[in-house]
Design an enzyme around this catalytic site. Structure first.
Site, PDB file in Angstrom:
ATOM      1  N   CYS A 399      36.825  31.864  31.223  1.00  0.00           N
ATOM      2  CA  CYS A 399      37.095  31.278  32.537  1.00  0.00           C
ATOM      3  C   CYS A 399      37.513  32.333  33.553  1.00  0.00           C
ATOM      4  O   CYS A 399      37.191  32.221  34.736  1.00  0.00           O
ATOM      5  CB  CYS A 399      38.206  30.228  32.433  1.00  0.00           C
ATOM      6  SG  CYS A 399      37.771  28.717  31.552  1.00  0.00           S
ATOM      7  N   MET A 400      38.253  33.336  33.103  1.00  0.00           N
ATOM      8  CA  MET A 400      38.823  34.325  34.017  1.00  0.00           C
ATOM      9  C   MET A 400      37.850  35.440  34.382  1.00  0.00           C
ATOM     10  O   MET A 400      38.238  36.380  35.095  1.00  0.00           O
ATOM     11  CB  MET A 400      40.072  34.954  33.401  1.00  0.00           C
ATOM     12  CG  MET A 400      41.232  34.003  33.250  1.00  0.00           C
ATOM     13  SD  MET A 400      42.768  34.866  32.799  1.00  0.00           S
ATOM     14  CE  MET A 400      42.347  35.572  31.207  1.00  0.00           C
TER      15      MET A 400
END
Length: 409
Positions: A399-400
């Site tokens: 996600c990051m």
């Protein structure tokens, strides 16, 4: 590879990635604003930044070039001389297309240097920061007690979602909820005006100017011609069909596997429950599989019909993956080693949200130690990163990170 964006798999050696180092925005709200901000907790910023720096350094130590979206955006604005139009767009999308509040906010933001302005827009503009007494009806009557003119953007450090690299191009996404819609404007500006990306022949497979939703956490590039896209809380079937038409028309992609997952906050994207970690290995959260390991899938291929594609339904994900990826065997590694209590807990902390930086080499949160040990037992190299505060945002290493360039397999 000459294209500034080149991603033909989830697992090819990662060469360039785009991140955002968490800033003031992750603390710049109160608990009663959390639902509006799409967050479940408020990270402790100094520790979150140290953890994010550790994550970025782990990538650099493994040969990855790390770029930061906030810096790219400021450079793009200056290179294109579009500061005025960018501010106008940000204000319009914040609800101030015109009027005295618009004028006061524009003067406030334009008075800053470009990087400071970008940082302030991400952090949010409080009413007590601007020397101005509003007279617009919306400010006086509707939002009198609300502390912000422009909301903070605490989800920006999840750079995966506003855009997604596919081949020598990307989707620039229409985000589902208002709290995140402005985020994809950043990549729109970068692609149009940053010297690294502008006029380099990049394909925008689907732009942000749509009403149907799609987010990068649902977009998985399984090979140089096969994608999986989640039908989820954040991505609609209509948007998947749009992407299919575009890819089938102008790229080598000839297969999209749409995977239905529960439409809830705990499993908001496909990559929170399913990621590719090697040519024949995937992580999977057992909670998405029905009786006998079944899950609804629809496989799209190009077709000479009105829709532009054919659709084949199946409920055996393993069989679909084997067929479309040409695999004889498949290794699905369950979150929490398959224990229903541990799997639920570690999935909540993104135990399935792995970032592959090479075939069989993954970056994971250290807190998901049962899942990490299961990955190692299946022969993977696991690089653990710190996660006590970053995980409060409900997103893991995949996600990051927004991969921009990977080596071909």
């Amino acid at each position: 590879m000459t294209s500034p964006i080149h991603v033909t798999s989830e697992i090819g050696k990662l060469k360039t990635v785009m991140l955002h180092r968490p800033g003031e925005e992750v603390e710049n709200f109160t608990p009663d604003m959390m639902q509006r901000m799409l967050v479940d907790d408020i990270p402790y910023l100094p520790v979150a930044q140290k953890e994010h720096d550790y994550f970025a350094d782990t990538l650099r130590d493994n040969g990855v070039e790390v770029l930061y979206v906030e810096k790219l955006l400021a450079e793009a604005i200056d290179a294109g001389k579009v500061k005025d139009s960018f501010v106008e767009q940000e204000l319009a999308e914040s609800g101030y297309a015109a009027g005295t509040t618009h004028d006061a906010l524009k003067e406030y933001l334009m008075s800053m240097d470009t990087q400071a302005m970008v940082n302030k827009i991400i952090a949010g503009v409080r009413k007590n920061e601007v020397d101005f007494t509003p007279k617009d009806l919306v400010s006086v009557a509707e939002d009198k007690d609300y502390p912000f003119y422009m909301d903070p953007m605490p989800n920006v450090y999840f750079t995966r979602d506003p855009q997604a690299s596919i081949g020598d191009g990307l989707t620039i996404n229409h985000m589902t909820f208002a709290a995140r819609t402005r985020e994809s404007l950043f990549m729109d500006m970068i692609v149009k005006y940053h010297p690294r990306f502008a006029n380099k022949g990049l394909h925008v497979w689907r732009d942000r100017n749509h009403t149907t939703r799609i987010e990068g956490g649902d977009e998985l590039v399984l090979s140089d011609h096969v994608m999986a896209i989640g039908v989820s809380q954040r991505t609609s079937a209509e948007a998947i069909q749009d992407v299919a038409r575009s890819l089938f028309k102008d790229s080598n992609y000839d297969t999209i596997i749409a995977v239905h997952i529960p439409h809830n906050h705990a499993m908001m994207h496909l990559d929170t429950v399913f990621t590719m970690v090697n040519k024949d290995q995937f992580t999977v959260h057992p909670g998405i599989l029905g009786e006998g390991g079944k899950i609804d899938t629809w496989t799209l291929h190009p077709a000479d019909n009105e829709e532009g594609f054919s659709v084949e339904y199946n409920h055996d994900l393993q069989a679909v993956l084997k067929k479309e990826l040409g695999l004889s065997e498949l290794d699905l590694i369950p979150t929490g080693n398959g224990d229903p209590i541990i799997a639920g807990r570690e999935q909540w902390n993104d135990g399935s949200n792995t970032l592959a930086i090479a075939p069989g080499v993954v970056v994971t949160y250290n807190r998901n130690y049962v899942s990490n040990e299961a990955l190692r037992k299946h022969g993977l190299k696991v690089l653990e990163v710190l996660s006590s505060e970053l995980s409060r945002g409900r997103g893991g290493p995949r996600c990051m990170s927004c991969p921009l360039v990977r080596e071909d397999l």
